[in-house]
Scaffold this motif. Sequence first.
Motif, PDB file in Angstrom:
ATOM      1  N   GLN A 212       0.831  -1.210   0.000  1.00  0.00           N
ATOM      2  CA  GLN A 212       0.000   0.000   0.000  1.00  0.00           C
ATOM      3  C   GLN A 212       0.863   1.258   0.000  1.00  0.00           C
ATOM      4  O   GLN A 212       0.592   2.212  -0.747  1.00  0.00           O
ATOM      5  CB  GLN A 212      -0.923  -0.008   1.223  1.00  0.00           C
ATOM      6  CG  GLN A 212      -1.828   1.203   1.327  1.00  0.00           C
ATOM      7  CD  GLN A 212      -2.794   1.077   2.489  1.00  0.00           C
ATOM      8  OE1 GLN A 212      -3.511   0.098   2.612  1.00  0.00           O
ATOM      9  NE2 GLN A 212      -2.819   2.084   3.353  1.00  0.00           N
ATOM     10  N   THR A 215       2.632   1.676  -3.538  1.00  0.00           N
ATOM     11  CA  THR A 215       1.749   2.202  -4.585  1.00  0.00           C
ATOM     12  C   THR A 215       1.384   3.658  -4.316  1.00  0.00           C
ATOM     13  O   THR A 215       1.276   4.463  -5.252  1.00  0.00           O
ATOM     14  CB  THR A 215       0.480   1.354  -4.717  1.00  0.00           C
ATOM     15  OG1 THR A 215      -0.166   1.223  -3.441  1.00  0.00           O
ATOM     16  CG2 THR A 215       0.800  -0.033  -5.238  1.00  0.00           C
ATOM     17  N   MET A 216       1.244   4.019  -3.035  1.00  0.00           N
ATOM     18  CA  MET A 216       0.939   5.407  -2.693  1.00  0.00           C
ATOM     19  C   MET A 216       2.096   6.321  -3.102  1.00  0.00           C
ATOM     20  O   MET A 216       1.878   7.396  -3.687  1.00  0.00           O
ATOM     21  CB  MET A 216       0.676   5.557  -1.195  1.00  0.00           C
ATOM     22  CG  MET A 216       0.226   6.949  -0.776  1.00  0.00           C
ATOM     23  SD  MET A 216       0.080   7.131   1.033  1.00  0.00           S
ATOM     24  CE  MET A 216      -1.102   5.842   1.402  1.00  0.00           C
ATOM     25  N   CYS A 219       2.091   6.633  -6.946  1.00  0.00           N
ATOM     26  CA  CYS A 219       0.980   7.468  -7.430  1.00  0.00           C
ATOM     27  C   CYS A 219       1.213   8.942  -7.103  1.00  0.00           C
ATOM     28  O   CYS A 219       0.958   9.820  -7.936  1.00  0.00           O
ATOM     29  CB  CYS A 219      -0.341   6.992  -6.824  1.00  0.00           C
ATOM     30  SG  CYS A 219      -0.935   5.423  -7.500  1.00  0.00           S
ATOM     31  N   ASN A 253      -8.901  -0.973  -4.247  1.00  0.00           N
ATOM     32  CA  ASN A 253      -8.016   0.194  -4.144  1.00  0.00           C
ATOM     33  C   ASN A 253      -6.905   0.151  -5.185  1.00  0.00           C
ATOM     34  O   ASN A 253      -6.566   1.176  -5.785  1.00  0.00           O
ATOM     35  CB  ASN A 253      -7.420   0.279  -2.738  1.00  0.00           C
ATOM     36  CG  ASN A 253      -8.405   0.783  -1.719  1.00  0.00           C
ATOM     37  OD1 ASN A 253      -9.337   1.522  -2.049  1.00  0.00           O
ATOM     38  ND2 ASN A 253      -8.233   0.394  -0.457  1.00  0.00           N
ATOM     39  N   ARG A 254      -6.330  -1.048  -5.422  1.00  0.00           N
ATOM     40  CA  ARG A 254      -5.282  -1.149  -6.439  1.00  0.00           C
ATOM     41  C   ARG A 254      -5.867  -0.936  -7.833  1.00  0.00           C
ATOM     42  O   ARG A 254      -5.237  -0.333  -8.686  1.00  0.00           O
ATOM     43  CB  ARG A 254      -4.609  -2.519  -6.368  1.00  0.00           C
ATOM     44  CG  ARG A 254      -3.844  -2.839  -5.092  1.00  0.00           C
ATOM     45  CD  ARG A 254      -2.645  -1.954  -4.837  1.00  0.00           C
ATOM     46  NE  ARG A 254      -3.005  -0.634  -4.342  1.00  0.00           N
ATOM     47  CZ  ARG A 254      -3.393  -0.385  -3.103  1.00  0.00           C
ATOM     48  NH1 ARG A 254      -3.494  -1.354  -2.225  1.00  0.00           N
ATOM     49  NH2 ARG A 254      -3.675   0.857  -2.724  1.00  0.00           N
ATOM     50  N   ASP A 257      -6.214   2.717  -8.258  1.00  0.00           N
ATOM     51  CA  ASP A 257      -4.895   3.307  -8.515  1.00  0.00           C
ATOM     52  C   ASP A 257      -4.500   3.109  -9.978  1.00  0.00           C
ATOM     53  O   ASP A 257      -3.974   4.029 -10.614  1.00  0.00           O
ATOM     54  CB  ASP A 257      -3.836   2.641  -7.629  1.00  0.00           C
ATOM     55  CG  ASP A 257      -3.968   3.002  -6.158  1.00  0.00           C
ATOM     56  OD1 ASP A 257      -4.576   4.040  -5.854  1.00  0.00           O
ATOM     57  OD2 ASP A 257      -3.451   2.231  -5.319  1.00  0.00           O
ATOM     58  N   ARG A 260      -6.467   5.420 -12.275  1.00  0.00           N
ATOM     59  CA  ARG A 260      -5.974   6.799 -12.151  1.00  0.00           C
ATOM     60  C   ARG A 260      -4.680   6.985 -12.948  1.00  0.00           C
ATOM     61  O   ARG A 260      -4.511   7.981 -13.659  1.00  0.00           O
ATOM     62  CB  ARG A 260      -5.735   7.133 -10.679  1.00  0.00           C
ATOM     63  CG  ARG A 260      -5.301   8.571 -10.416  1.00  0.00           C
ATOM     64  CD  ARG A 260      -4.917   8.770  -8.956  1.00  0.00           C
ATOM     65  NE  ARG A 260      -5.823   8.073  -8.067  1.00  0.00           N
ATOM     66  CZ  ARG A 260      -5.428   7.363  -7.022  1.00  0.00           C
ATOM     67  NH1 ARG A 260      -4.136   7.242  -6.735  1.00  0.00           N
ATOM     68  NH2 ARG A 260      -6.314   6.757  -6.256  1.00  0.00           N
ATOM     69  N   GLU A 291     -13.450   7.733  -7.261  1.00  0.00           N
ATOM     70  CA  GLU A 291     -12.299   7.809  -8.160  1.00  0.00           C
ATOM     71  C   GLU A 291     -12.693   8.403  -9.510  1.00  0.00           C
ATOM     72  O   GLU A 291     -12.004   9.273 -10.043  1.00  0.00           O
ATOM     73  CB  GLU A 291     -11.693   6.425  -8.346  1.00  0.00           C
ATOM     74  CG  GLU A 291     -10.352   6.418  -9.039  1.00  0.00           C
ATOM     75  CD  GLU A 291      -9.266   7.077  -8.208  1.00  0.00           C
ATOM     76  OE1 GLU A 291      -8.501   7.894  -8.786  1.00  0.00           O
ATOM     77  OE2 GLU A 291      -9.170   6.789  -7.004  1.00  0.00           O
TER      78      GLU A 291
END
Length: 344
Positions: A212, A215-216, A219, A253-254, A257, A260, A291
Amino acid sequence: MVGVVWGVAKTPENHSTAVIGRNDPCPCGSGKKYKKCCLEADASAKAIKASPDHLSQWSRDADEALKNEWTDGKVACLETAEIVTRLEELGIDGCETTFVELTGGRTSAMSIFGDWVGEVTTPPEEGDEDFMHLAACELWKRYCPENPSVEMIDEWVTEGDELFSANKQGEAADIWLRVWEHVRLKFEPWMTTYGDADPLVGISQYFGNWIQDLTMAICNESINDEKYTEIGIRLIGEVLHQFVDESLDAVLNRRCDLGRLLCRAGRCEEGQAMIQAIINEHPEQSCGYIELADELGRAKQKDADIPRAIALLEQALAYPVIDAADWDLEYRLADLRKELADAP
């Protein structure tokens, strides 16, 4: 009486306190494993509680012990020849050829330390075992840098944590991507959840929390540096392909991501379709609506579609989604409505 064995608190069967294992997520919520977070502090607190009358003496003894103990920093300052000599004094062959042979088929310097303990010719004095363990870690760095041990990889994770906390997202992402490139090669097909892979990866932070954070960081940095956009698309694709049985929240959530990042890469139609698919498959979850509304309603985009973004959030509330409060959905909707009303 409550005892502690290798960091696991043993409590009577009728006691309500849960047993915390060394490799369990720390109950403080840091995301790290217990052994790398609060274990030592908890052990110290228990010692103080057990003998409050000896607190001053215990503190003095602890301070003295710390002065004499080996640390990874102290060992790192030694020349290789000095490390090898100290090991030879304990009856251990620390030369490069022998060490490299020992690493064959292994992933951890701790396993080499385990062999060395059995080779010691005289009873080790205080601090000798600490030195052997740290020496095994340090020699692995120097002799086999192309084949990092789990201890080396965990150091990279920790270094990335520090950079991430200092808001150096790109630097953190770069170090963590190095970690990913090594650990992903070890995944087996049956490892379909983060928990399956966690023991293999062996880092101090729970693997799912680290994914997490990784990836944060990617991004966030992709806003400033477009190279991280394509890196993130590839990485998240690999994560989703491997961990197909991970929790719904983690998977969604992935996927958000990924949608996005596709939009940031100029593949807006593909990215928006991916997020719309989340809404279609899970209309009870807020993340897809949020999103896509964020993507459509970005005021700086010349093709922003605020009315459609508003319609999406209204659709979510009308369904209704089960987690509207968690996502501040009504606040987001009010903000978009105000933005539309204030538009020229």
